[in-house]
Design a protein around this motif. Structure first.
Motif, short mmCIF file in Angstrom:
data_model
loop_
_atom_site.label_atom_id
_atom_site.label_comp_id
_atom_site.label_asym_id
_atom_site.label_seq_id
_atom_site.Cartn_x
_atom_site.Cartn_y
_atom_site.Cartn_z
N HIS A 99 0.79 -2.66 39.06
CA HIS A 99 1.48 -3.95 38.97
C HIS A 99 0.29 -4.94 39.42
N TYR A 100 -0.94 -4.65 39.51
CA TYR A 100 -1.84 -5.44 40.14
C TYR A 100 -2.82 -6.11 38.93
N SER A 102 -3.24 3.20 43.52
CA SER A 102 -1.90 2.90 43.88
C SER A 102 -0.95 3.41 42.82
N ALA A 110 -4.62 -5.21 49.07
CA ALA A 110 -4.14 -4.05 50.07
C ALA A 110 -3.01 -4.76 50.79
N GLN A 143 -8.95 0.52 43.38
CA GLN A 143 -7.61 0.49 44.52
C GLN A 143 -6.55 0.44 43.78
N ARG A 200 8.20 -8.50 43.98
CA ARG A 200 8.16 -7.34 44.67
C ARG A 200 9.51 -6.46 44.72
N GLN A 204 -0.66 -6.66 49.61
CA GLN A 204 0.44 -6.73 48.98
C GLN A 204 1.03 -5.22 48.93
N SER A 205 0.24 -4.30 49.01
CA SER A 205 0.59 -2.90 48.90
C SER A 205 1.51 -2.56 50.11
N GLN A 221 10.00 -2.58 42.67
CA GLN A 221 10.90 -1.62 43.26
C GLN A 221 11.78 -1.11 42.02
N GLU A 267 4.89 -4.14 50.18
CA GLU A 267 5.73 -3.61 49.45
C GLU A 267 6.43 -2.47 50.21
#
Lengths: 433, 433
Positions: free
Chosen positions: A359-360, A94, B91, A90, A42, B93-94, A46, B97
């Motif tokens: 990043h998924y 994102s 979702a 999804q 995470r 995780q999103s 960022q 974040e």
């Protein structure tokens, strides 16, 4: 990465994983450290701009699980388990939110393989994902013979309309459609076409991600740093997730120059592997893969177990190594530690390929090939690989389950693939400046 | 929202949608406007802080598709199709974040229903999602009888360990675990317990999302504005996605005060519906739902077709309306336009419930009830609803498919549910001041 002539139907059984038996020590360590790993990821997401999408070829030698190639223009979305299509959608939403929230329309620029049904199915799948993510999508072709909108009917029944690319000042358009974003699914092996230069629109991934400028050695140098940091977090020897590599510039296979550099580097990498094999009690014979530092498609690749093998190559071998896709001349050569793959489906060697959007991790498949050995490259020209979609996704580790639970194995794959993705992000940042 | 006594096994057939036949005009318009809708949503998600999770009860009358309740502490994750668990994980995780990237551990604070197997399965599912998203998860109970870690074995074989909540200064902890984030799955109907007050940790959703402070009328006032803006974008009458409502404060059913306000508001809403029904040629009889402005669990709810019905309620009716969950007294009353549900599974009325994590639709299910009419609330005490998981997810609209393709119907549900989610975001921002 593109399955240039895959078998039409994956007839092999839908095994959930090619490697059976309990999770190996490395996989177990990765699983145990899951909260720490995800926390670390995470913070990394960022700090870095993540490529829109990527695929990573992995090799699982049991004692070692490592990426061997990271593709920033993945060409096998059609090979993913369609049950996980919602994950792709999804993740695409994102990515769009982060990179280009204002975008309404996207122009997809594919490779020029209009006769490759499998590649075209990939393009159709990608267009569908983008549409379902809520974008208007058109497909612009670089092919000179596409002079008007051309609708192709694919062998799976889907249709695909290719349109000629047009320039309107510094904007890339197709007839009646001025997109906000250009999504490249073309690795630019033939150079950056003029029509793509100096665009005012966002181009994803950036042009420097193409093979005109990108170098595998730069990717694996970034991966070195990523792998070292990660290894420290979970307390492992970074070698367990990282193949050694070295680079030779100024090699000319046709003129037979640069041979000494190659011999020296192959020897040096083999020696390092030998030392590690001794340390870990690995009985297999070390080998390296010699491949073009730029380029894809499994062209220009050799498996070498002794440095002398690269000395005095015959004409056929030299021709094979000298040129990769689109006639791109090989000058820079990567010497990469070979990682045995101990995954099999029936008698066939299987190499996992993990797909990511943003990043998924959104899925993956096995490249399954019956005619090749555990030490050979599975992405070679003319290979008849069978894409075998992963049956579960890579994001459902369950520490409360038995350690040989399939989702747990795939979790480790997803972690190592994301390390390579992170390295690609670092690599692109370095290239940008 | 919690299925207080659902049937143990959904024995109804797994229909993909309860409403068959071609997409209705409204659904078709939503589908056609998909790129514009998603573009608009993206800008909204950037401007607002989205609740960690939510569920929205929808009603599909064919000519009208509207939310009737938005739950910020969803209690039916166990009812979702487990095939879409990866969507929940991605979702989550999103959400982590965006809201709390630094988080390593989360403390889940559930409702006090330790005897409700279905609710406990929801808590177990939620804990699994958070674990798979990469967090350390523990479950802290508000129940005074939980004085030591207590492991419950659920009817589906899963286990759940409840631990007593402890305060360490301004931090909420359980023995040996100091979490970064508190995730409430408790709607605080009984007020905000002292142990949850003045915490230095992030509390998700915020305390003001609980029923001590939240008011349905404020939610639907925010929804009015969201629906108006959205309706303009796709060129529809906002009424088609928005139920009329009015509010009466200072109602005391036991003391029979505030009755005149209620009669007047019921009459006013019924008149407005009548005018719309005439405009659209709807032949059905208008009705309103009278319910507590704060609170949940389908308690304190009446279906009313004539304003005189709320005059001179008998003792039994008054008792039913006066108190909701946890003995919370009803003072503020919402008068909401009733929306007929024309979705059926066999003979049974079916109401769709859509689940979201972050701003992503992650699944849904039908509340299917054989004993109730099309104009009644399906979330009533003692109801025997059967949760029927949506078979497809809501994020795969395909404009190239036939308009009655199932994913296309579910896309419309996902859009309207997200409008309600956005309204909840606006509502919480207004409450925070």
């Amino acid at each position: 990465m593109t399955p240039s002539d895959s078998a039409p139907n994956p007839m092999v059984p839908h095994l959930t994983t090619a490697l059976n038996g309990p999770l190996l020590d490395l996989e177990q360590r990765i699983l145990n450290a899951q909260p720490a790993i995800e926390h670390w990821f995470r913070t990394q997401w960022q700090e870095h701009t993540i490529p829109f999408y990527a695929s990573v070829d992995l090799r699982n030698a049991g004692f070692k699980l490592a990426p061997v190639d990271t593709n920033l223009f993945p060409g096998g979305f059609n090979n993913l388990n369609s049950d996980f299509l919602p994950l792709c959608v999804q993740a695409a939403q994102s990515a769009i939110e982060k990179i280009c929230p204002e975008a309404r329309g996207v122009l997809l620029v594919p490779e020029n393989h209009t006769r490759n049904q499998f590649y075209l199915q990939n393009v159709a799948r990608l267009a569908l994902i983008l549409k379902q993510a809520g974008l208007k999508v058109r497909i612009g072709s670089l092919l000179p013979e596409i002079t008007a909108a051309t609708t192709l009917t694919l062998s799976n029944g889907a249709t695909l309309t290719l349109e000629p690319l047009l320039r309107k000042g510094n904007r890339l358009v197709v007839e009646g459609f001025d997109p906000c974003v250009i999504l490249l699914n073309n690795d630019l092996s033939a150079g950056v076409p003029e029509v793509l230069q100096n665009l005012e629109q966002s181009v994803l991934p950036p042009l420097q991600a193409g093979w005109t400028t990108r170098r595998k050695s730069q990717h694996f140098a970034a991966y070195d740093r990523v792998a070292n940091e990660f290894a420290q977090i979970i307390g492992i020897d970074p070698w367990l997730i990282n193949p050694y590599f070295a680079r030779c510039g100024e090699v000319d296979f046709q003129a037979q120059t640069g041979e000494e550099c190659l011999v020296a580097q192959v020897d040096s990498v083999l020696q390092k592997i030998r030392a590690k094999y001794a340390e870990y009690g690995v009985k297999d014979e070390p080998f390296v893969i010699v491949k073009a530092d730029a380029g894809t498609y499994g062209m220009g690749i050799m498996t070498v177990k002794d440095a002398n093998e690269v000395r005095g190559l015959n004409r056929k071998q030299r021709n094979k190594m000298a040129v990769v896709k689109e006639g791109l001349q090989v000058h820079d050569v990567l010497v990469q530690e070979g990682v045995y793959t101990f995954e099999h489906i029936n008698e066939a060697v299987a190499e996992p390929v993990v797909y990511m959007v943003d990043h998924y991790v959104v899925g993956g498949f096995y490249r399954v090939h019956t005619g090749r050995g555990v030490d050979e490259n599975l992405n070679a020209p003319g290979m008849h690989f069978v894409p075998l979609a992963f049956e579960t996704c890579c994001s459902l580790p369950n520490p409360d389950c038995a350690p040989d639970d399939t989702p747990n194995r795939f979790y480790a794959y997803g972690v190592v693939a994301r390390l390579a993705l992170l390295a690609a992000a670092v690599e692109l940042e370095e290239m940008a400046g």
